[in-house]
Design a protein around this motif. Structure first.
Motif, short mmCIF file in Angstrom:
data_model
loop_
_atom_site.label_atom_id
_atom_site.label_comp_id
_atom_site.label_asym_id
_atom_site.label_seq_id
_atom_site.Cartn_x
_atom_site.Cartn_y
_atom_site.Cartn_z
N UNK A 128 0.63 -1.16 0.00
CA UNK A 128 0.04 0.03 0.00
C UNK A 128 1.08 1.21 -0.10
N UNK A 129 1.92 1.38 0.84
CA UNK A 129 3.06 2.61 0.97
C UNK A 129 3.42 2.76 -0.35
N UNK A 130 3.87 1.56 -0.91
CA UNK A 130 4.86 1.55 -2.28
C UNK A 130 4.17 2.37 -3.29
N UNK A 131 2.89 1.73 -3.57
CA UNK A 131 2.10 2.09 -4.53
C UNK A 131 1.68 3.86 -4.09
N UNK A 132 1.64 4.20 -3.10
CA UNK A 132 1.28 5.52 -2.76
C UNK A 132 2.61 6.30 -3.16
N UNK A 133 3.80 5.91 -2.83
CA UNK A 133 4.91 6.66 -3.00
C UNK A 133 5.33 6.82 -4.47
N UNK A 134 4.99 5.93 -5.25
CA UNK A 134 5.22 6.01 -6.52
C UNK A 134 4.31 6.81 -7.15
N UNK A 135 2.77 6.77 -6.76
CA UNK A 135 2.08 7.61 -7.26
C UNK A 135 2.51 9.28 -7.24
#
Length: 528
Positions: free
Chosen positions: A197-204
């Motif tokens: 979840x955090x990884x996708x938020x950061x890449x977004x």
């Protein structure tokens, strides 16, 4: 390996497999707040968790190289290849999920229990098609995931250099190799809930930062959009996009972590659609702003002005790359555990210690081949093409080649794809296209480009594509200039001493001496 189930295991609720029933029992257990918090952050097996895992694993450091691919392909081809390979990747991920369900159903009919065993792709091939398919699948899958981990480690060193250039990239590789080794403590994909979840938020954030910052920067003075210029660059860019949408080598492990794997069928397609909302705007905007200059800047962040927003994008991408390193490495940990007989060990510390030897070759290869950008295309053409495109398509055709196997199939091809006939036509096209364009032309182009990087920078490059550091740069390059507010040390990332905020007013550099010209000639291609 898997063992036979007990009589109690067969008392599963109607409509649930034994594994799903056991997972639900695990969800219900432990009613205190500590257990609920642990389940919220640590134990993920829902369709949403699978979606976050697929989307997060699909787009990480490759996001930074897609503008470079657009410069090689041109705007139109870049957009079309992203859409095309996104659909192709979603189709082959669907095939892998069908083959997993087929294998899982057959084994459960034989009363095989997988509660202490994670099913992997090579085991699916072994159970459905035999040991020869298993060996081929194991070789390609492990090699791809090995170099996928290497690429994440290289990307970490490349990115952090833009925040702190006091250390060279090789030293940063040493540091982040040690940091990424901590992924040995994450048991399985079941435990990546909060991380994905955090990884996708950061890449977004990083993707939209690149898009917005490029548009606010505007087109660079004298910008040109001449791509594609050569066939080699064209197919190199295409194979990087092939690599981008080939992140479903861990599909089986992600499905096995789900409480209801049957829900996976459309998850990868939905994840791909979201990823396209990140890759298309960022790559298009960066290419519009900088054009052919991206051909010598394989990392898009190198062209954007240094400020707090860019530093935040770099830091967030670093954290996501750490997570993606774990995604790529975890299946390798499983293979190694099975090889040494510790896969069913209950002790997390013993398993973590046993996993450490897997990280060592990844660390070493990242130091040997620090070619951020070109290595993506090489891996895409030689490994991704077979691992997640050709082998799954062929395996699906061979598994269901007989009328009886098609009649007893757990999942039939969707009607919109034309049923079994349509599926065979699509699979044949996937095999032919990827074999000729991805592996053939793409392999030739990416290997040629890769060899050029080796001949230019050499193996074990200390600081691949680094600009001259102000502390050691020749004073003949340019007269001293006061540091600009946006760029401490008073130089931009292309290595020329000039304020980032006002490039057009910078004084012209003095003529180089012969030694500087020779140094410049060796490093003019793909310089960040």
């Amino acid at each position: 390996m898997a063992s036979e189930t007990s009589v109690a295991d067969e008392k599963a609720p109607a409509g649930l497999s034994r594994y799903e029933a056991d997972a639900e029992d695990g969800q219900d257990g432990g009613g205190d707040s500590k257990s609920r918090l642990s389940g919220l952050l640590w134990h993920g097996g829902s369709a949403y968790d699978a979606w976050f895992s697929c989307a997060s694993n699909q787009v990480a450091q490759v996001l930074l190289t897609l503008p470079y691919s657009f410069a090689q392909l041109g705007m139109v081809s870049g957009i079309l290849f992203q859409l095309f390979y996104g659909l192709l990747g979603s189709w082959t991920a669907y095939l892998i999920s069908i083959l997993y369900l087929e294998y899982r159903t057959r084994k459960e009919k034989d009363k095989v229990d997988f509660r202490n065993h994670v099913i992997q792709w090579f085991e699916v091939l072994d159970g459905l098609l035999g040991r020869h398919w298993r060996n081929v699948g194991l070789a390609f899958n492990c090699t791809f995931l090995l170099f996928g981990s290497v690429i994440q480690l290289i990307g970490c060193a490349s990115n952090i250099y833009y925040v702190n250039d006091h250390l060279d990239k090789r030293t940063w590789t040493y540091i982040f190799g040690a940091c990424c080794a901590t992924t040995v403590f994450i048991p399985s994909f079941h435990n990546y809930r909060v991380w994905s979840f955090l990884g996708l938020l950061m890449t977004t954030y990083t993707a939209w930062y690149i898009a917005v910052a490029s548009l606010m920067h505007g087109q660079a003075a004298g910008v040109k959009h001449s791509g594609p210029t050569t066939i080699m660059l064209y197919f190199t860019g295409a194979t990087n996009i092939l690599y981008t949408f080939g992140g479903h080598a861990v599909t089986v492990e992600v499905m096995h972590a789900m409480w209801r794997p049957q829900k996976f069928k459309a998850i990868y397609l939905l994840a791909t659609l979201y990823v396209l909302t990140l890759t298309l705007p960022s790559a298009s905007a960066a290419y519009w702003a900088f054009g052919d200059e991206l051909l010598t800047h394989s990392n898009a962040l190198s062209l954007l002005p240094r400020d707090a927003w860019r530093d935040a994008a770099v830091i967030l991408m670093l954290i996501h790359q750490f997570i993606t390193f774990g995604f790529a490495c975890t299946p390798l940990y499983f293979v190694w555990e099975k090889l040494i007989g510790l896969h069913d060990c209950r002790s997390l510390c013993k398993r973590a210690a046993a996993r450490l030897p897997v990280v060592v070759p990844i660390w070493f290869l990242a130091i040997i081949f620090p070619f951020f950008g070109p290595i993506n295309s090489a891996v895409g053409s030689l490994l991704v093409s077979f691992t997640v495109y050709i082998i799954p398509a062929m395996a699906h055709m061979v598994t269901f080649r007989s009328p009886q196997s098609r009649e007893n199939a757990v999942e039939r091809p969707p009607r919109f794809a034309g049923g079994w006939t349509g599926a065979y036509v699509i699979n044949s096209f996937v095999v032919a296209w990827v074999l000729v364009v991805g592996f053939g032309f793409g392999g030739w182009a990416s290997i040629t480009n890769f060899v050029q990087q080796v001949s230019t920078f050499g193996l074990f490059a200390k600081c691949y594509q680094c600009p001259p550091h102000p502390a050691v740069a020749s004073p003949l390059l340019a007269p001293p200039i006061a540091p600009s507010p946006s760029m401490p040390f008073g130089f931009n990332m292309t290595g020329m001493f000039a304020p980032m905020s006002a490039p057009s007013t910078a004084p012209a550099p003095a003529p180089m001496h012969l030694g500087s010209l020779h140094h410049h000639h060796r490093h003019h291609r793909h310089g960040l």
